[in-house]
Write a protein that holds these residues in place. Structure first.
Motif, PDB file in Angstrom:
ATOM      1  N   GLY A  13       0.871  -1.177  -0.049  1.00  0.00           N
ATOM      2  CA  GLY A  13       0.045  -0.156   0.070  1.00  0.00           C
ATOM      3  C   GLY A  13       0.753   1.350  -0.144  1.00  0.00           C
ATOM      4  N   GLY A  14       2.096   1.089  -0.924  1.00  0.00           N
ATOM      5  CA  GLY A  14       2.884   2.343  -0.751  1.00  0.00           C
ATOM      6  C   GLY A  14       2.341   3.292  -2.065  1.00  0.00           C
ATOM      7  N   THR A  15       3.368   4.344  -2.769  1.00  0.00           N
ATOM      8  CA  THR A  15       2.900   5.010  -3.608  1.00  0.00           C
ATOM      9  C   THR A  15       2.311   4.377  -4.864  1.00  0.00           C
ATOM     10  OG1 THR A  15       4.917   6.403  -3.156  1.00  0.00           O
ATOM     11  CG2 THR A  15       3.828   6.809  -5.209  1.00  0.00           C
ATOM     12  N   ALA A  16       2.951   3.205  -5.294  1.00  0.00           N
ATOM     13  CA  ALA A  16       2.462   2.647  -6.711  1.00  0.00           C
ATOM     14  C   ALA A  16       1.310   1.820  -6.224  1.00  0.00           C
ATOM     15  CB  ALA A  16       3.546   1.731  -7.099  1.00  0.00           C
ATOM     16  N   GLY A  17       1.208   1.115  -5.094  1.00  0.00           N
ATOM     17  CA  GLY A  17      -0.012   0.335  -4.768  1.00  0.00           C
ATOM     18  C   GLY A  17      -1.170   0.882  -4.705  1.00  0.00           C
ATOM     19  N   LEU A  18      -1.083   2.188  -3.961  1.00  0.00           N
ATOM     20  CA  LEU A  18      -2.408   3.184  -3.824  1.00  0.00           C
ATOM     21  C   LEU A  18      -2.809   3.590  -5.155  1.00  0.00           C
ATOM     22  CD1 LEU A  18      -1.981   4.528  -0.212  1.00  0.00           C
ATOM     23  CD2 LEU A  18      -3.227   2.502  -0.959  1.00  0.00           C
ATOM     24  N   VAL A  19      -1.840   4.289  -5.931  1.00  0.00           N
ATOM     25  CA  VAL A  19      -2.120   4.801  -7.089  1.00  0.00           C
ATOM     26  C   VAL A  19      -3.105   3.684  -7.927  1.00  0.00           C
ATOM     27  CG1 VAL A  19      -1.425   5.613  -9.342  1.00  0.00           C
ATOM     28  CG2 VAL A  19      -0.466   6.470  -7.189  1.00  0.00           C
ATOM     29  N   ARG A  23      -7.153   3.758  -8.993  1.00  0.00           N
ATOM     30  CA  ARG A  23      -7.564   3.688 -10.339  1.00  0.00           C
ATOM     31  C   ARG A  23      -8.317   2.530 -10.713  1.00  0.00           C
ATOM     32  NH1 ARG A  23      -7.633   9.095 -10.930  1.00  0.00           N
ATOM     33  NH2 ARG A  23      -5.395   9.693 -11.334  1.00  0.00           N
ATOM     34  N   LEU A  24      -7.918   1.304 -10.358  1.00  0.00           N
ATOM     35  CA  LEU A  24      -8.820   0.041 -10.704  1.00  0.00           C
ATOM     36  C   LEU A  24      -9.993  -0.030 -10.121  1.00  0.00           C
ATOM     37  CD1 LEU A  24      -6.066  -2.715 -10.378  1.00  0.00           C
ATOM     38  CD2 LEU A  24      -6.826  -1.488 -12.418  1.00  0.00           C
ATOM     39  N   SER A  25     -10.138   0.532  -8.850  1.00  0.00           N
ATOM     40  CA  SER A  25     -11.442   0.625  -8.203  1.00  0.00           C
ATOM     41  C   SER A  25     -12.393   1.613  -8.725  1.00  0.00           C
ATOM     42  CB  SER A  25     -11.153   0.725  -6.784  1.00  0.00           C
ATOM     43  OG  SER A  25     -10.563   1.846  -6.261  1.00  0.00           O
ATOM     44  N   TYR A 201       0.354  12.991  -0.110  1.00  0.00           N
ATOM     45  CA  TYR A 201       0.882  11.757  -0.438  1.00  0.00           C
ATOM     46  C   TYR A 201       0.124  10.782  -0.854  1.00  0.00           C
ATOM     47  CZ  TYR A 201       0.073  10.069   4.174  1.00  0.00           C
ATOM     48  OH  TYR A 201      -0.556   9.417   5.712  1.00  0.00           O
ATOM     49  N   ALA A 202       0.461   9.482  -1.099  1.00  0.00           N
ATOM     50  CA  ALA A 202      -0.367   8.437  -1.657  1.00  0.00           C
ATOM     51  C   ALA A 202      -1.790   8.199  -1.013  1.00  0.00           C
ATOM     52  CB  ALA A 202       0.410   7.334  -1.987  1.00  0.00           C
ATOM     53  N   THR A 203      -1.550   8.275   0.381  1.00  0.00           N
ATOM     54  CA  THR A 203      -2.624   7.842   1.249  1.00  0.00           C
ATOM     55  C   THR A 203      -3.713   9.172   1.263  1.00  0.00           C
ATOM     56  OG1 THR A 203      -1.300   6.391   2.584  1.00  0.00           O
ATOM     57  CG2 THR A 203      -3.394   7.356   3.481  1.00  0.00           C
ATOM     58  N   SER A 204      -3.045  10.290   1.666  1.00  0.00           N
ATOM     59  CA  SER A 204      -3.924  11.613   1.868  1.00  0.00           C
ATOM     60  C   SER A 204      -4.522  11.938   0.404  1.00  0.00           C
ATOM     61  CB  SER A 204      -3.257  12.881   2.340  1.00  0.00           C
ATOM     62  OG  SER A 204      -2.036  13.032   1.329  1.00  0.00           O
ATOM     63  N   ALA A 205      -3.857  11.882  -0.660  1.00  0.00           N
ATOM     64  CA  ALA A 205      -4.226  12.405  -1.869  1.00  0.00           C
ATOM     65  C   ALA A 205      -5.069  11.624  -3.045  1.00  0.00           C
ATOM     66  CB  ALA A 205      -3.104  12.643  -2.763  1.00  0.00           C
ATOM     67  N   TYR A 206      -4.927  10.114  -2.859  1.00  0.00           N
ATOM     68  CA  TYR A 206      -5.223   9.024  -3.642  1.00  0.00           C
ATOM     69  C   TYR A 206      -6.460   8.295  -2.707  1.00  0.00           C
ATOM     70  CZ  TYR A 206      -2.408   9.603  -7.806  1.00  0.00           C
ATOM     71  OH  TYR A 206      -1.566  10.009  -8.903  1.00  0.00           O
ATOM     72  N   TYR A 207      -5.940   7.657  -1.740  1.00  0.00           N
ATOM     73  CA  TYR A 207      -6.871   6.676  -0.975  1.00  0.00           C
ATOM     74  C   TYR A 207      -7.714   7.570  -0.165  1.00  0.00           C
ATOM     75  CZ  TYR A 207      -8.132   3.175   2.360  1.00  0.00           C
ATOM     76  OH  TYR A 207      -8.808   2.463   3.144  1.00  0.00           O
ATOM     77  N   ASN A 208      -7.406   8.322   0.746  1.00  0.00           N
ATOM     78  CA  ASN A 208      -8.472   8.803   1.540  1.00  0.00           C
ATOM     79  C   ASN A 208      -9.736   9.383   0.928  1.00  0.00           C
ATOM     80  OD1 ASN A 208      -7.036   8.078   3.959  1.00  0.00           O
ATOM     81  ND2 ASN A 208      -6.102  10.277   4.304  1.00  0.00           N
ATOM     82  N   PRO A 209      -9.558  10.181  -0.016  1.00  0.00           N
ATOM     83  CA  PRO A 209     -10.793  10.763  -0.619  1.00  0.00           C
ATOM     84  C   PRO A 209     -11.782   9.613  -1.284  1.00  0.00           C
ATOM     85  CG  PRO A 209      -9.009  11.773  -1.535  1.00  0.00           C
ATOM     86  CD  PRO A 209      -8.415  10.754  -0.720  1.00  0.00           C
ATOM     87  N   ILE A 210     -11.395   8.244  -1.493  1.00  0.00           N
ATOM     88  CA  ILE A 210     -12.260   7.281  -2.043  1.00  0.00           C
ATOM     89  C   ILE A 210     -12.369   5.946  -1.099  1.00  0.00           C
ATOM     90  CG2 ILE A 210     -11.839   7.899  -4.278  1.00  0.00           C
ATOM     91  CD1 ILE A 210      -9.902   5.053  -3.126  1.00  0.00           C
ATOM     92  N   LYS A 211     -11.716   6.323   0.159  1.00  0.00           N
ATOM     93  CA  LYS A 211     -11.730   5.205   0.971  1.00  0.00           C
ATOM     94  C   LYS A 211     -13.069   4.384   1.042  1.00  0.00           C
ATOM     95  CE  LYS A 211     -10.283   5.504   5.156  1.00  0.00           C
ATOM     96  NZ  LYS A 211      -9.415   6.080   6.327  1.00  0.00           N
ATOM     97  N   ALA A 586      -1.539   1.371 -14.024  1.00  0.00           N
ATOM     98  CA  ALA A 586      -3.148   1.268 -14.019  1.00  0.00           C
ATOM     99  C   ALA A 586      -3.745   1.241 -15.433  1.00  0.00           C
ATOM    100  CB  ALA A 586      -3.563   2.532 -13.042  1.00  0.00           C
ATOM    101  N   ASP A 587      -3.426   2.078 -16.186  1.00  0.00           N
ATOM    102  CA  ASP A 587      -3.900   2.391 -17.706  1.00  0.00           C
ATOM    103  C   ASP A 587      -3.722   1.157 -18.276  1.00  0.00           C
ATOM    104  OD1 ASP A 587      -5.205   4.687 -17.387  1.00  0.00           O
ATOM    105  OD2 ASP A 587      -4.054   5.815 -18.640  1.00  0.00           O
ATOM    106  N   LEU A 588      -2.490   0.688 -18.325  1.00  0.00           N
ATOM    107  CA  LEU A 588      -2.272  -0.736 -19.059  1.00  0.00           C
ATOM    108  C   LEU A 588      -3.128  -1.896 -18.469  1.00  0.00           C
ATOM    109  CD1 LEU A 588       1.483  -0.821 -19.198  1.00  0.00           C
ATOM    110  CD2 LEU A 588       0.368  -0.364 -21.101  1.00  0.00           C
ATOM    111  N   ILE A 589      -3.454  -1.873 -17.038  1.00  0.00           N
ATOM    112  CA  ILE A 589      -4.130  -3.038 -16.582  1.00  0.00           C
ATOM    113  C   ILE A 589      -5.643  -2.880 -17.126  1.00  0.00           C
ATOM    114  CG2 ILE A 589      -5.156  -4.145 -14.494  1.00  0.00           C
ATOM    115  CD1 ILE A 589      -2.519  -3.289 -13.191  1.00  0.00           C
ATOM    116  N   LYS A 590      -6.048  -1.471 -17.037  1.00  0.00           N
ATOM    117  CA  LYS A 590      -7.446  -0.987 -17.285  1.00  0.00           C
ATOM    118  C   LYS A 590      -7.614  -1.494 -18.768  1.00  0.00           C
ATOM    119  CE  LYS A 590      -8.985   2.409 -14.329  1.00  0.00           C
ATOM    120  NZ  LYS A 590      -9.540   3.730 -14.188  1.00  0.00           N
TER     121      LYS A 590
END
Length: 598
Positions: A13-19, A23-25, A201-211, A586-590
């Motif tokens: 759940g670091g930078t790459a993992g949370l980004v 995106r996948l969710s 950072y990854a938690t506050s910017a990416y994860y917390n708004p969509i947790k 994330a885009d490649l996986i999508k």
């Protein structure tokens, strides 16, 4: 409630993992699980307060790995404890990825993903001159989750003085560096929210708004022990085994397992799961799923070293914080708590410059570099030496091209306290006075190390050997970059901020020639902890571990999306490059699964 079955499992759940998980969710039909070994520290003031980042090293937020004689653990990974420096990669460093055999991975592609990750700060016209950004147009297209700012005291004279000093030497920039940069000096951004004055950072910017998304689960304090595979010809990843509160648990993934555990842990998990050099796996009685000798190899890092110069009287620096002066600490805490200003709003890294090896621009200098390169060129044709020669040739091209940078320079508002030679009189801790440290970073080292398991026990830390300076050209080139620090310190108007003649914090940093510079580098250099490359995106025959879609060779439904997959480190601090890399992953996986985006 943790389920047993998911579409995607993200390890880390670091930078790459949370980004990637965020995106996948975005597609509500997909069930995504993140397994993170650390805790959620998003409410910890040590994480959020910009200047308190260093206090987290050695705590439970940090893996505290040690290398062989010669590093982060929390939700958000290294983005939760780094120095918040947000600088762009150079065009050349990104274009080399494609040169190495990764079609479509270049500066044109990656810089678009950089701006997808962040939002540039709004700057008043009246502040542009003081910030040293009056010479170019700012990028207005970025609108990503990370909130960036020109952190700290925006009226401090260091940014303008730095920019003008380099401009007089022909090393200014004409546009926003994130629109593409090769050489030049600029004021650096920080991943610090301009309004809240907290780490972004990854938690506050990416994860917390969509947790609150029902299809996304993040499980903390969950240490993955191995990836599970279907016992068939396809060698398909089906899930993971992890440990939580001393209990062993298993979860399955119907689509993919995505490895985002970092440059040390990702190769460790691959090897524990049976992917790696077959002879190493046999040593620890691990069944081989795929013989992939490149796993854990190609480890490289950025080294940094600086010289602290005493400032003129009255210049604001962070030195009182380094000395932990009670009255200053109390005022800084009060300023930050009540007004969100003062010394705690920044780590003091405000300026950067990307430069060629200036000495090599003269004909005698070029001949010296050519001779050194010829002496240390890899020559044999074993697979790992083919990879080493490929990297060597890329660095050679850079060093001999006066238009391509090979070193990064930065300033820090305060003295740095690097390691010292125990046999010397060098001070080992903060000393009285106010200082500016000018540092140099070896941006494209040739030396390569490794990280491998030293046991079949998943609780045992990996064996890490960065192998610094194993190719002598590194320290030779680095010494020449270090000699340029005095040139910067003596260049007006930057020189107006320092006592003249120069007064150094450490007498050992009085570098008079290449040999004294090499001696100082051997005693006082530090790691920037920009580790990468250990699961490199390269052709398999060159020692690669993943292909251009980041899929692990020889198995199905397994990708690596973190810094370990980056084939060659970006030019300076990795943060911006890592966000761009993860956004593209994330885009490649999508694209592979036809998933929706918001």
């Amino acid at each position: 409630m943790v389920s047993q079955d998911y579409d995607f499992i993200v390890i880390g759940g670091g930078t790459a993992g949370l980004v990637v998980a965020t995106r996948l969710s975005e597609d509500p039909s997909q069930r995504v699980l993140v397994l993170e070994a650390g805790a959620d520290l998003s409410n910890d003031p040590q994480v959020n307060t910009p200047a308190l980042g260093p206090t987290l090293f050695g705590t439970d937020a940090d893996w505290s790995f040690e290398t062989e004689p010669q590093a982060s653990k929390a939700l958000g990974g290294s983005s939760a404890i780094n120095a918040q420096v947000f600088v762009p990669p150079t065009n050349e460093s990104l274009d080399t990825w494609e040169t190495l055999g990764n079609e479509g991975w270049n500066s044109d592609t990656l810089l678009k993903y950089c701006t997808k990750a962040f939002t540039s700060p709004t700057v008043d016209e009246s502040q542009r001159d003081t910030l040293g950004i009056d010479g170019y147009t700012l990028d207005k297209t970025s609108n990503g989750p990370l909130q960036l700012s020109y952190a700290g005291n925006q009226d401090h004279p260091i940014r303008k003085a730095w920019t003008e000093a380099f401009r007089s030497k022909g090393y200014d920039v004409s546009k926003d560096p994130f629109l593409g940069i090769s050489t030049g000096a600029f004021s650096s951004l920080s991943s610090i929210d301009p309004t809240r004055k907290e780490r972004s950072y990854a938690t506050s910017a990416y994860y917390n708004p969509i947790k609150g998304r029902a299809n996304l689960e993040v499980l903390t304090n969950a240490t993955v022990e191995k990836i599970l595979f279907e016992e068939s010809r396809s060698k398909r990843a089906t899930g993971v085994q992890y440990r939580q509160k001393d209990k062993i648990k298993v979860v399955t993934a119907s689509r993919e397992v995505i490895l985002a555990a970092g440059a040390f842990q990702s190769p460790k998990l691959l090897e524990l799961s049976g992917i790696g050099d077959k002879s190493l796996l046999q040593r620890y009685s691990i069944k081989s799923i795929k013989d992939l000798p490149g796993v854990g190899e190609n480890l490289h890092d950025h080294l940094a070293c600086g010289i602290a110069y005493e400032t003129v009287d009255g210049l604001e620096t962070l030195d009182p914080l380094a000395r932990q002066e009670p009255e200053v600490l109390e005022k800084a805490m009060q300023d930050y708590t009540t007004e969100r200003n003062g010394l705690l709003t920044s780590m003091g890294v405000n300026t950067y410059a990307y430069l060629p090896l200036v000495e090599s621009l003269s004909e005698p200098g070029r001949e010296t570099i050519k001779k050194l390169l010829a002496q240390h060129r890899p020559s044999r044709n074993l697979p790992h030496e083919i990879r080493a020669r490929t990297y060597y040739e890329l660095v050679e091209k850079t060093l001999l091209n006066p238009k391509e940078p090979s070193g990064a320079y930065l300033s820090v508002l305060g003295q740095q306290t690097p390691p010292v030679d125990p046999e010397s009189d060098s001070p080992s801790g903060p000393v009285p006075g106010s200082f500016i440290t000018i540092g140099a970073m070896l941006s494209q080292p040739i030396s390569r190390g490794s990280v491998h398991i030293g046991s079949g026990d998943p609780l045992v830390a990996p064996t890490i050997d960065p192998n610094y300076y194993s190719n002598e050209i590194d320290i030779e080139v680095y010494a020449r970059h270090m000699l340029y620090l005095d040139v910067i310190a003596k260049s007006p108007p930057f020189s107006n901020l320092l006592k003249q003649p120069l007064v150094r914090r450490d007498p050992a940093s009085n570098l008079t020639d290449v040999e004294t510079a090499k001696r100082y580098l051997r005693t006082s250099v530090t790691s920037m902890e920009h580790f990468g490359g250990t699961c490199a995106m390269l052709p398999e025959e060159r020692g690669g571990v993943v292909n251009t879609k980041l899929k692990v060779y020889g198995v199905e439904n397994l990708r690596v999306v973190d810094a370990s997959a980056i084939p060659l480190n970006s030019f300076a601090n990795l943060q911006s490059t890592m966000y761009a890399f993860a956004e593209r992953a994330a885009d490649l996986i999508k694209q592979d699964y036809g998933l929706r985006s918001l």
